[in-house]
Design a protein around this motif. Structure first.
Motif, PDB file in Angstrom:
ATOM      1  N   TYR A   1      11.826   2.498  -1.401  1.00  0.00           N
ATOM      2  CA  TYR A   1      10.749   3.389  -0.958  1.00  0.00           C
ATOM      3  C   TYR A   1      10.970   3.856   0.481  1.00  0.00           C
ATOM      4  CZ  TYR A   1       8.008   2.219  -5.106  1.00  0.00           C
ATOM      5  OH  TYR A   1       7.570   2.070  -6.399  1.00  0.00           O
ATOM      6  N   ALA A   2      11.790   3.143   1.233  1.00  0.00           N
ATOM      7  CA  ALA A   2      12.056   3.535   2.615  1.00  0.00           C
ATOM      8  C   ALA A   2      12.638   4.939   2.690  1.00  0.00           C
ATOM      9  CB  ALA A   2      13.006   2.534   3.279  1.00  0.00           C
ATOM     10  N   GLU A   3      13.352   5.351   1.634  1.00  0.00           N
ATOM     11  CA  GLU A   3      13.941   6.686   1.599  1.00  0.00           C
ATOM     12  C   GLU A   3      12.958   7.734   1.103  1.00  0.00           C
ATOM     13  OE1 GLU A   3      17.469   6.420  -0.724  1.00  0.00           O
ATOM     14  OE2 GLU A   3      18.428   4.929   0.598  1.00  0.00           O
ATOM     15  N   ARG A   4      11.768   7.299   0.674  1.00  0.00           N
ATOM     16  CA  ARG A   4      10.790   8.232   0.108  1.00  0.00           C
ATOM     17  C   ARG A   4       9.592   8.430   1.030  1.00  0.00           C
ATOM     18  NH1 ARG A   4       9.782   5.771  -5.748  1.00  0.00           N
ATOM     19  NH2 ARG A   4       8.571   7.688  -6.000  1.00  0.00           N
ATOM     20  N   VAL A   5       9.663   7.839   2.212  1.00  0.00           N
ATOM     21  CA  VAL A   5       8.585   8.005   3.191  1.00  0.00           C
ATOM     22  C   VAL A   5       9.172   8.493   4.511  1.00  0.00           C
ATOM     23  CG1 VAL A   5       7.222   6.152   2.146  1.00  0.00           C
ATOM     24  CG2 VAL A   5       8.709   5.633   4.096  1.00  0.00           C
ATOM     25  N   GLU A   6       8.313   8.979   5.366  1.00  0.00           N
ATOM     26  CA  GLU A   6       8.711   9.314   6.731  1.00  0.00           C
ATOM     27  C   GLU A   6       8.398   8.095   7.592  1.00  0.00           C
ATOM     28  OE1 GLU A   6       7.473  12.372  10.357  1.00  0.00           O
ATOM     29  OE2 GLU A   6       6.495  12.541   8.396  1.00  0.00           O
ATOM     30  N   PHE A   7       9.426   7.476   8.125  1.00  0.00           N
ATOM     31  CA  PHE A   7       9.212   6.283   8.950  1.00  0.00           C
ATOM     32  C   PHE A   7       9.283   6.643  10.424  1.00  0.00           C
ATOM     33  CE2 PHE A   7      10.936   2.640  11.370  1.00  0.00           C
ATOM     34  CZ  PHE A   7       9.842   1.799  11.234  1.00  0.00           C
TER      35      PHE A   7
ATOM     36  N   LEU B   1       0.828  -1.199   0.000  1.00  0.00           N
ATOM     37  CA  LEU B   1       0.000   0.000   0.000  1.00  0.00           C
ATOM     38  C   LEU B   1       0.869   1.257   0.000  1.00  0.00           C
ATOM     39  CD1 LEU B   1      -2.919   1.127   0.236  1.00  0.00           C
ATOM     40  CD2 LEU B   1      -2.629   1.026   2.717  1.00  0.00           C
ATOM     41  N   VAL B   2       1.902   1.261   0.823  1.00  0.00           N
ATOM     42  CA  VAL B   2       2.811   2.408   0.887  1.00  0.00           C
ATOM     43  C   VAL B   2       3.420   2.689  -0.485  1.00  0.00           C
ATOM     44  CG1 VAL B   2       5.039   3.187   1.801  1.00  0.00           C
ATOM     45  CG2 VAL B   2       3.336   2.195   3.337  1.00  0.00           C
ATOM     46  N   LYS B   3       3.881   1.659  -1.153  1.00  0.00           N
ATOM     47  CA  LYS B   3       4.504   1.833  -2.469  1.00  0.00           C
ATOM     48  C   LYS B   3       3.525   2.413  -3.483  1.00  0.00           C
ATOM     49  CE  LYS B   3       7.747  -1.983  -1.766  1.00  0.00           C
ATOM     50  NZ  LYS B   3       8.142  -3.351  -2.194  1.00  0.00           N
ATOM     51  N   ARG B   4       2.295   1.906  -3.464  1.00  0.00           N
ATOM     52  CA  ARG B   4       1.281   2.431  -4.390  1.00  0.00           C
ATOM     53  C   ARG B   4       1.024   3.916  -4.128  1.00  0.00           C
ATOM     54  NH1 ARG B   4      -2.542  -0.878  -6.920  1.00  0.00           N
ATOM     55  NH2 ARG B   4      -1.553  -2.858  -7.483  1.00  0.00           N
ATOM     56  N   LEU B   5       0.907   4.275  -2.870  1.00  0.00           N
ATOM     57  CA  LEU B   5       0.617   5.669  -2.508  1.00  0.00           C
ATOM     58  C   LEU B   5       1.772   6.581  -2.913  1.00  0.00           C
ATOM     59  CD1 LEU B   5      -0.942   5.036   1.013  1.00  0.00           C
ATOM     60  CD2 LEU B   5      -2.168   5.931  -0.983  1.00  0.00           C
ATOM     61  N   VAL B   6       2.987   6.146  -2.651  1.00  0.00           N
ATOM     62  CA  VAL B   6       4.154   6.960  -3.025  1.00  0.00           C
ATOM     63  C   VAL B   6       4.217   7.136  -4.535  1.00  0.00           C
ATOM     64  CG1 VAL B   6       6.682   7.012  -3.070  1.00  0.00           C
ATOM     65  CG2 VAL B   6       5.478   6.373  -0.968  1.00  0.00           C
TER      66      VAL B   6
END
Length: 329
Positions: free
Chosen positions: A53-59, A25-30
């Motif tokens: 994608y870990a570098e493209r989200v706020e974790f 889901l995270v990947k689709r949203l990004v």
């Protein structure tokens, strides 16, 4: 769906965002240009599932059972996708206390935070386990939901999901929060945990193939093998979740899955064929509380435009290819 369909999600929080469904889901949203914050403690998930994608989200690493941590992660958020839960059948039997703690506290904490901070939309994933013994197949969203045996720890999971549904629908009744519930039905795909039937079968068959030179290999399964499920590939599943989240009605429930049933025996044989194996299936005791048949009606989601595209054969082939690649590394 078009990227424009995601525009009103705004800043989005995904709890359980390093899990199997959550990471997808995270990947689709990004990819759709949505700003995403992921909240997880990685107890069952892993940041590796997000890859680049870990570098493209706020974790945000945190515990869904701790309100202050959930509240902090929800600040500035427009849409919450609440997926954090303890899944995996063996966990239901081994740690029902943790299953219920995460389920109930997680629902209360995310809902309280969402209402307090003015979140616009709250989407939560429930489960087909909530109705457990369906009275009709394909099963609609109006099916009664029950716990057949309160003393059976297996139902800690379905119980937690039932409570989550009740809280999402009724605890929020005096708020402006838009609530949507989706009920996943037997999702599968690459990088799924081994507590589920398809990855477990693949893993066991690969192990048997490497250690057993016999032309025909004995393969034990739970039950008689005539038990059936309707499996849904993760790519189709994510289509359905996002579609219902964007276009679904407030305080409505939607089944996401496929209406194509297969017996567990036939599933095992399909996987064996794709791996070039000949197997002899032998049955074993079915765990108490297991459901013998499950197949959803997806008419409500279909009315919104949901249309699963990936056949079981194609999906199994893709999933097996992922496992074979992992085996080679």
């Amino acid at each position: 769906m078009l990227i424009d369909d995601y525009a009103d999600f705004g800043k989005t929080l995904v709890t359980g965002g390093t899990g199997f469904i959550g990471a997808g889901l995270v990947k689709r949203l990004v990819d759709a240009g949505v700003s995403v914050r992921v909240f997880d403690n990685n107890s069952r998930g892993s940041l590796s599932r997000l890859g680049e994608y870990a570098e493209r989200v706020e974790f945000v690493e945190g515990d869904i059972c701790e309100f202050d941590q959930v509240h902090s992660a929800t600040r500035g958020i427009d849409t919450v996708f609440h997926l954090a839960f303890v899944n995996g059948t063996q966990n239901f039997y081994d740690c029902p206390d943790k299953v219920l703690e995460v389920g109930v506290k997680g629902a209360l904490n995310t809902l309280d935070a969402a209402m307090d901070l003015g979140v616009a939309r709250y989407v939560t994933t429930s489960s087909s386990e909530v109705y457990q013994e369906p009275t009709h197949i394909p099963t609609t969203e109006s099916e009664r939901i029950i716990i057949p045996d309160i003393k059976n720890p297996r139902f800690s999971y379905s119980g937690g999901k039932i409570i989550t549904e009740l809280l999402a629908l009724h605890y929020t009744i005096r708020s402006a929060l838009k609530v949507i519930i989706v009920r996943p039905h037997n999702f599968y795909g690459p990088n799924m945990g081994y507590g589920h039937v398809i990855p477990q079968f693949i893993k066991r068959m690969l192990e048997l193939r490497s250690t057993n030179p016999a032309d025909s290999i004995e393969f034990r399964i739970q039950g008689t093998g005539e038990e059936s499920r309707a499996f849904c590939h993760i790519d189709d599943a994510l289509d359905g979740i996002l579609l219902c989240s964007a276009k679904g009605e407030n305080r409505e429930l939607y089944h996401i899955g496929s209406e194509n049933e297969i017996t567990i025996r036939d599933l095992a044989n399909e996987i064996a064929d794709l791996l070039g194996l000949r197997i002899q299936i032998s049955g074993d005791r079915l765990l108490e509380g297991s459901t013998t048949r499950r197949c959803p009606s997806i008419a409500k989601a279909t009315a919104l435009g949901y249309a699963p595209k990936i056949s079981l054969l194609e999906g199994l082939r893709k999933t097996i290819e992922w496992h074979l690649a992992l085996e080679r590394t």
